[in-house]
Scaffold this active site. Structure first.
Site, PDB file in Angstrom:
ATOM      1  CB  SER A  34      -0.973   0.003   1.180  1.00 15.94           C
ATOM      2  OG  SER A  34      -0.302   0.141   2.403  1.00 15.94           O
ATOM      3  CG  HIS A 132       9.401   1.492  12.034  1.00 13.85           C
ATOM      4  ND1 HIS A 132       9.481   0.122  11.959  1.00 13.85           N
ATOM      5  CD2 HIS A 132       9.134   1.791  13.326  1.00 13.85           C
ATOM      6  CE1 HIS A 132       9.277  -0.389  13.159  1.00 13.85           C
ATOM      7  NE2 HIS A 132       9.062   0.592  14.007  1.00 13.85           N
TER       8      HIS A 132
HETATM    9  C1  GRF Z   1       3.842  -0.525   6.853  1.00 16.56           C
HETATM   10  O1  GRF Z   1       3.088  -0.367   8.016  1.00 16.56           O
HETATM   11  C2  GRF Z   1       5.246  -0.050   7.023  1.00 16.56           C
HETATM   12  O2  GRF Z   1       5.367   0.992   7.933  1.00 16.56           O
HETATM   13  C3  GRF Z   1       5.944  -1.271   7.563  1.00 16.56           C
HETATM   14  O3  GRF Z   1       5.352  -2.346   6.900  1.00 16.56           O
HETATM   15  C4  GRF Z   1       4.037  -1.996   6.494  1.00 16.56           C
HETATM   16  C5  GRF Z   1       3.959  -2.250   5.016  1.00 16.56           C
HETATM   17  O4  GRF Z   1       2.675  -2.051   4.509  1.00 16.56           O
HETATM   18  N1  GRF Z   1       7.366  -1.172   7.374  1.00 16.56           N
HETATM   19  P1  GRF Z   1       2.418  -2.045   2.933  1.00 16.56           P
HETATM   20  O5  GRF Z   1       2.972  -3.347   2.377  1.00 16.56           O
HETATM   21  O6  GRF Z   1       3.080  -0.854   2.359  1.00 16.56           O
HETATM   22  O7  GRF Z   1       0.925  -2.011   2.820  1.00 16.56           O
END
Ligand code: GRF
Length: 212
Positions: A34, A132
């Site tokens: 996402s 993060h």
């Molecule tokens: C996000 O919450 C990011 O902060 C963490 O992993 C998650 C990834 O989500 N590092 P997506 O795959 O971008 O939906």
């Protein structure tokens, strides 16, 4: 209305066309992607003047690869040799070479669940970002939103930082705050953090570009 962000540091190309080229991004992710989608969206609506050249995942069936294909972006699986969390050095060396050949300016980790080490860090110094889901330096590591809830934190949020050899330890570039509500579950809190992530990451990429 979201602020309109304009890249002021386009790379000038003195080659055949004598034109101006957008910065070239590579995105690495292990899951849904996402955040990668938020980068595609920011580019499409003119908030981020950059091009995603390649998306790579350590999971062959990760949806992030499908998102890339839907946007006509090169999507590649990286075979990490059956290791669950290890990012083998030879895989990192091959990746660094590939990304240099593709003339990548900035690598964006977006939910990538392996630690980047010397081969990539030395090939792309201060050119690797990570997002993060916590207000670093608090709550590094996995399920940071659950860590925040369990610790009774009143504020949660997300951080974009430069990547170093540690886990979520590099220099902080930008953060966004999310209040923790009394009835929050890990799911509701993570969902609200992700809304902020999707605004923060394109803005932080733009900021990193202006510092290259
Ligand atoms: C996000 O919450 C990011 O902060 C963490 O992993 C998650 C990834 O989500 N590092 P997506 O795959 O971008 O939906």
């Amino acid at each position: 209305m979201e602020p309109r962000l304009i890249c002021i540091d386009k790379r000038r190309i003195s080659g055949r066309m004598g034109g101006v080229m957008s910065l070239r991004l590579a995105v690495l992710g292990s899951g849904s992607g996402s955040n990668c989608q938020s980068i595609f969206n920011a580019i499409a609506d003119g908030r981020l003047d950059a091009e995603v050249v390649i998306v790579l995942s350590d999971h062959e069936d990760a949806y992030i690869l499908e998102r890339a294909r839907q946007h006509g972006v090169r999507a590649e699986y990286m075979d990490c040799g059956g290791f669950k969390n290890k990012f083998p050095l030879e895989v990192q060396e091959a990746l660094a070479k590939k990304l240099q050949e593709l003339d990548i300016d900035l690598i964006c980790l977006a939910g990538f669940m392996r630690l980047v080490k010397a081969p990539l860090l030395e090939a792309f110094p201060r050119r690797i970002l990570n997002i993060h889901p916590a207000l670093l330096p608090a709550f590094p590591g996995v399920e940071a939103w659950t860590q925040a809830l369990n610790a009774g934190a009143k504020q949660a949020g997300c951080t974009v930082h430069y990547v170093d050899a540690g886990m979520d330890t590099g220099e902080i570039l930008m953060q966004a705050y999310v209040p923790v509500l009394p009835d929050d579950t890990p799911q509701t809190l993570h969902a609200r953090i992700q809304v902020q992530e999707h605004i923060l990451y394109p803005a932080a990429i733009l900021s990193a570009i202006s510092r290259l």
